[in-house]
Design an enzyme around this catalytic site. Structure first.
Site, short mmCIF file in Angstrom:
data_model
loop_
_atom_site.label_atom_id
_atom_site.label_comp_id
_atom_site.label_asym_id
_atom_site.label_seq_id
_atom_site.Cartn_x
_atom_site.Cartn_y
_atom_site.Cartn_z
N ARG A 1 -9.10 17.10 3.54
CA ARG A 1 -9.25 17.42 3.58
C ARG A 1 -8.14 18.32 2.15
O ARG A 1 -8.41 18.05 0.82
CB ARG A 1 -9.65 18.62 4.55
N ASP B 1 -7.83 25.34 10.63
CA ASP B 1 -9.21 24.87 10.82
C ASP B 1 -8.72 25.66 12.81
O ASP B 1 -9.80 24.93 13.50
CB ASP B 1 -10.11 24.10 11.05
N GLU C 1 -26.88 17.06 12.27
CA GLU C 1 -25.92 15.23 11.73
C GLU C 1 -27.45 14.93 12.80
O GLU C 1 -26.78 13.40 11.57
CB GLU C 1 -25.29 15.49 12.08
N HIS D 1 -12.59 15.52 6.35
CA HIS D 1 -11.04 16.23 7.87
C HIS D 1 -10.98 15.82 8.92
O HIS D 1 -11.32 15.81 9.97
CB HIS D 1 -12.29 17.41 7.94
N PHE E 1 -17.88 15.36 13.02
CA PHE E 1 -20.08 15.09 13.80
C PHE E 1 -20.38 13.24 13.22
O PHE E 1 -20.51 13.76 14.29
CB PHE E 1 -20.36 16.52 12.24
#
Length: 313
Positions: free
Chosen positions: A166, A115, A56, A107, A81
């Site tokens: 998401r 998750d 990233e 997300h 990220f």
């Protein structure tokens, strides 16, 4: 037409349209094209798509380099990220140099659900709003996200961050609705309390306002889709015309929408503000709706806070 779909899908769909309209538009992926819905863009415009892999920080560096050459890059990755792993590069290479780079992240908040905490970006908007020159926003549904993304690409100049969900979100806006970055949208009138929400939890604010009306309480509802620059005028108007403010966000209550609104209120003689959001704790695995309720992000809690304001408690 009102559409119920994830806002990351809105990102992918609008990218295809913008790719036709904006010659210098580039998408910089961190090997999450399938999840970020950028594969169709890659297939249609292979010469304008760069996949740096799971690196990233390189996304930020490549995007900065492209921006110095007159290109308009959009970094595409996950919120955890995009706000943390490449934070130094965003600050030093993009914001400090005032480059026209856009960061699009899915997300955000608790929407990764099962998750777990490692993938739930609950701090992203707060982290990035502290960096000078950065614009931070989130659409409440599919149509609003497409419109905000379009504004970000075609009208806004400078670093900007836009956050997606998401999972599918209930449709609120018609496809013809107009949006302006930094200008809140008022969806309901009311002079008893004001509910200010950002992102997909706006639907909870609207549901709560409808129930409150049945109880004789008129709640003003604002979609604060841009938390930086915040629409201070809308906040001050609410402060003058209603008895208190409730903020609702799928984000840590520290440094997000609630903090931004509280800063304005405190600097203008004060008032009542209740912050509803993630209670300064990491998420866990579970259904999205359950995780929201565990943090008090619910219709019932919004109603309870509104009733306290009206009673003067």
């Amino acid at each position: 037409m009102i559409i119920t779909e994830s806002t990351r899908q809105a990102f992918g769909d609008e990218l295809l349209v913008l790719g036709e309209e904006v010659d210098n538009l580039y998408v910089i992926d961190a090997d999450v094209g399938k999840s970020m819905k950028t594969v169709p863009f890659q297939q249609k415009f292979p010469e304008k798509h760069v996949n740096v892999g799971i690196a990233e920080q390189n996304c930020a560096g490549v995007a900065a380099g492209l921006a110095t050459m007159g290109k308009l890059p959009i970094i595409s990755t996950y919120a955890v990220f995009g706000s943390m792993r490449m934070l130094e590069q965003i600050r030093q290479s993009i914001c400090y140099t005032k480059l026209n780079v856009k960061i699009a992240c899915s997300h955000g908040g608790l929407t990764p659900a099962n998750d777990g905490g490692s993938h739930q970006g609950i701090e992203d908007m707060g982290i990035l709003r502290t960096i000078p020159g950065m614009t931070v926003m989130m659409g409440a549904d599919y149509n609003s996200t497409r419109k905000l993304l379009r504004e970000m690409v075609k009208s806004h100049v400078g670093p900007a961050y836009i956050r997606f969900t998401r999972e599918a979100t209930p449709g609120i806006y018609d496809e013809d609705e107009r949006f302006e970055i930094g200008v809140a949208k008022q969806l309901r009138e009311g002079n008893d309390v004001t509910i200010i929400a950002v992102g997909d939890v706006l639907i909870l604010a609207l549901k709560a306002a409808k129930i409150l009306e049945e109880k004789g309480i008129k709640a003003r509802v604002l979609d604060m889709h841009t938390i930086k620059p915040l629409d201070q005028g809308a906040v001050l108007k609410a402060l003058r015309e209603t008895k208190g403010i409730i903020t609702v966000e799928d984000h840590n209550i520290i440094n997000g929408l609630g903090s931004a609104v509280s800063e304005v209120v405190c600097e203008n003689n004060g008032g009542i503000v209740y912050r509803i959001g993630i209670l300064d704790k990491f998420g866990e695995s579970g259904p999205y709706e359950v995780l929201l309720k565990e943090n008090g992000i619910s219709v019932d809690n919004i109603i309870a806070k509104a009733e306290k304001i009206v009673k003067g408690e």
